[in-house]
Enzyme design. Structure first.
Site, PDB file in Angstrom:
ATOM      1  N   SER A 169      -9.711  -0.336   7.048  1.00 53.87           N
ATOM      2  CA  SER A 169      -9.337  -0.207   5.588  1.00 53.87           C
ATOM      3  C   SER A 169      -8.814  -1.699   5.109  1.00 53.87           C
ATOM      4  O   SER A 169      -8.380  -1.590   3.882  1.00 53.87           O
ATOM      5  CB  SER A 169      -8.205   0.931   5.502  1.00 53.87           C
ATOM      6  OG  SER A 169      -8.909   2.125   5.581  1.00 53.87           O
ATOM      7  N   SER A 213      -9.590   1.950   2.702  1.00 53.65           N
ATOM      8  CA  SER A 213      -8.928   2.587   1.817  1.00 53.65           C
ATOM      9  C   SER A 213      -7.810   1.603   1.086  1.00 53.65           C
ATOM     10  O   SER A 213      -7.105   2.169   0.627  1.00 53.65           O
ATOM     11  CB  SER A 213      -8.098   3.690   2.643  1.00 53.65           C
ATOM     12  OG  SER A 213      -7.339   3.220   3.699  1.00 53.65           O
ATOM     13  N   LYS A 266       0.881  -1.211   0.036  1.00 51.20           N
ATOM     14  CA  LYS A 266      -0.073   0.031   0.011  1.00 51.20           C
ATOM     15  C   LYS A 266       0.766   1.269   0.175  1.00 51.20           C
ATOM     16  O   LYS A 266       1.812   1.445   0.804  1.00 51.20           O
ATOM     17  CB  LYS A 266      -0.781  -0.080   1.102  1.00 51.20           C
ATOM     18  CG  LYS A 266      -1.997   1.323   1.467  1.00 51.20           C
ATOM     19  CD  LYS A 266      -2.836   0.949   2.358  1.00 51.20           C
ATOM     20  CE  LYS A 266      -4.067   2.023   2.453  1.00 51.20           C
ATOM     21  NZ  LYS A 266      -4.807   1.896   4.009  1.00 51.20           N
TER      22      LYS A 266
HETATM   23  N1  GLN Z   1     -12.898   4.399   6.392  1.00 49.90           N
HETATM   24  C1  GLN Z   1     -12.434   4.822   7.486  1.00 49.90           C
HETATM   25  C2  GLN Z   1     -11.826   6.197   7.387  1.00 49.90           C
HETATM   26  O1  GLN Z   1     -12.253   6.792   6.427  1.00 49.90           O
HETATM   27  C3  GLN Z   1     -11.132   4.009   7.551  1.00 49.90           C
HETATM   28  C4  GLN Z   1      -9.811   4.174   6.916  1.00 49.90           C
HETATM   29  C5  GLN Z   1      -8.803   3.268   7.341  1.00 49.90           C
HETATM   30  O2  GLN Z   1      -8.940   2.383   8.106  1.00 49.90           O
HETATM   31  N2  GLN Z   1      -7.467   3.762   7.079  1.00 49.90           N
HETATM   32  O3  GLN Z   1     -11.123   6.745   8.323  1.00 49.90           O
END
Ligand code: GLN
Length: 490
Positions: free
Chosen positions: A176, A152, A77
């Site tokens: 994410s 994400s 990532k």
């Molecule tokens: N969807 C969540 C956010 O936008 C989680 C994102 C994540 O785990 N990086 O913060």
């Protein structure tokens, strides 16, 4: 094909070589794409594959103990740094940032023989649930192009599902890893907070961030976890109990789990409506299977779940506003010409920081507000207090149950653009993933069939802190019962 074990069997048999695998995977990544990668590092990957090949030829077969990832092409990532590679975090502000060092997690994967293909797409700085917030364009769902892959870590999950790499790293702050794994039909593991070093991960919300694997099988997730986990002097939040040896337990198989002693907890609050009937049916199916193995199903309560999304979105944005302050065009981040030509320091910051995308700006504003004098007691401190309550809910539930089971998300992958106009709707999508993040416990998303539209459904399994061995052994047995031991992906 192909789990890591299957690939290594093919290497041993001589029917596949590390170079062939790396080259064919790079070709797929280049041609099929899906927007899953931001940067492909072909030269370095081929070099690593050649080294793997030389080693393989010298040893005669894969030295699985010493180099458990020999010749396996991985995606990383793009908020985890690798020396000499670009790390954008999905943001224009880091468009040309080349890291001078490698994250501990990646260093350990490389030492185990892995081949790093490139950096996968993500919502900018990890902020999002659909991978529509990347400055480098959205990621396409591997089987349903009109749908989102989840975020994400959407690039990592889509790449693993489509065979554009054979395992990948994601980061999970509030879901994410689990959410995109669930939407793409692959395995996603968020380890216990402190299990895997965060050194070299660009911080979003430091008290929540965890690096973890996205893979085609539970066994592969165990393998990557064992390689990466363990205390790191470069990350003071990494735990002395961090090192895991889960892979061995997974190999002991179904027999290593005493099903009749296993108590599976089903949180009442996860059934309060709003969950898609196909997702609900999948969970019922898993519970039936567990019952048939002799496990006891118990209902547990996590009464503060209703506050989890609000608490998460106060804490995460507060920490993010502080972490992202360093992206100012002076310490980190691009310095655009308009900033250089600015007349005042304020104007300089304004111009440099306008490179952030709209979601990141929104969160910096919210976080700065939540931490500002006069409000921090009412918002940030309050949220930290409720976070403690959420942790206590889990402690209490784990007195009654060994593992908790529930949905990853209320629905399967939604349509592109469906939630972009309404950030609150997007935030609420994280309702079932943020509690485990706030509690710091390990949680895993496992594929569990398809819904009526043919979209993958994910099940979420949660265990007490540092109980990955239990989580993964049970998960592996369930996974094998579902897919007959075959790895996932299309
Ligand atoms: N969807 C969540 C956010 O936008 C989680 C994102 C994540 O785990 N990086 O913060």
């Amino acid at each position: 094909m192909k789990s890591i074990r299957e690939i290594h069997d093919a290497f041993d048999a001589g029917s596949l070589s590390p170079i062939e695998l790396t080259q064919s995977t790079l070709l797929a990544a280049r041609t099929r794409g899906l927007g899953a990668y931001i940067t492909l590092c072909e030269e370095k990957a081929v070099m690593q594959a050649k080294t793997a090949q030389v080693l393989l030829e010298r040893e005669g077969k894969v030295p699985r103990g010493r180099m458990p990832l020999l010749g396996i092409p991985l995606g990383i990532k793009d908020n985890i740094v690798v020396e000499g590679m670009r790390t954008t975090c999905g943001s224009k502000i880091l468009e040309n940032y080349i890291s001078p060092y490698t994250a501990t997690s990646v260093e350990r994967l490389e030492a185990a023989g892995a081949v790093i293909l490139g950096k996968t797409n993500l919502d900018e700085f990890g902020m999002g649930s659909s991978n529509e917030n990347s400055a480098y364009g959205p990621v396409t769902h591997p089987s349903h192009p009109d749908r989102v892959p989840g975020g994400s870590s959407g690039g990592s999950a889509a790449a693993v599902a489509a065979g554009l790499c054979w395992a990948a790293l994601g980061t999970d702050t509030g879901g994410s890893i689990r959410l995109p794994a669930s939407y793409c039909g692959v395995v996603g593991l968020k380890p216990t907070y402190g299990r895997v070093s965060r050194f070299g991960q660009v911080a979003y919300a430091s008290s929540l961030d965890q690096i973890g694997p996205i893979t085609r099988s539970v066994e592969d997730a165990a393998l990557l976890l064992d390689v990466m986990s363990g205390q790191d002097p470069l990350d003071s939040t990494s735990s002395p109990q961090g090192h895991s040896q889960v892979f061995r337990a997974v190999h002991a198989g179904h027999d290593s789990v005493d099903w009749s002693k296993l108590r599976i907890g089903v949180p009442e609050e996860y059934w309060m409506g709003g969950v898609d009937p196909d997702v609900e049916a999948a969970i019922q199916g898993a519970l039936e299977w567990l019952r048939s193995q002799g496990s006891q199903i118990v209902s547990v309560s996590l009464p503060h779940t209703k506050y989890a999304a609000s608490v998460y979105y106060v804490i995460a944005v507060s920490e993010a506003s502080s972490n992202l302050a360093r992206m100012d065009g002076v310490r980190f981040g691009a310095r655009p010409l308009e900033a250089v030509q600015a007349n005042t320091l304020d104007e300089f910051y304004l111009k440099a920081r306008s490179l952030f995308g709209p979601e990141v700006k929104r969160r910096i504003l919210l976080g700065t507000f939540a931490l500002s004098s006069g409000y921090s007691e009412a918002y940030y401190r309050r949220a930290c207090q409720v976070r403690r309550k959420i942790q206590e809910d889990f402690n209490h539930a784990f007195l009654q149950a060994d593992i908790l089971l529930g949905p990853v998300s209320p629905t399967t992958a939604f349509k592109r653009g469906e939630k972009t106009k309404d950030p609150l709707q997007m935030y609420l999508n994280d309702i079932f993933t943020v509690p485990a993040s706030l509690a710091g416990i390990p949680a895993m998303s496992l594929p569990c069939g398809l819904d009526s539209k043919g979209l993958p459904i994910g099940l979420q399994w949660m265990a007490p802190s540092f109980c990955e061995e239990r989580l993964i052994s049970v998960g592996q047995s369930y996974f094998v019962s579902q897919v007959g031991g075959k790895s996932r992906g299309r």
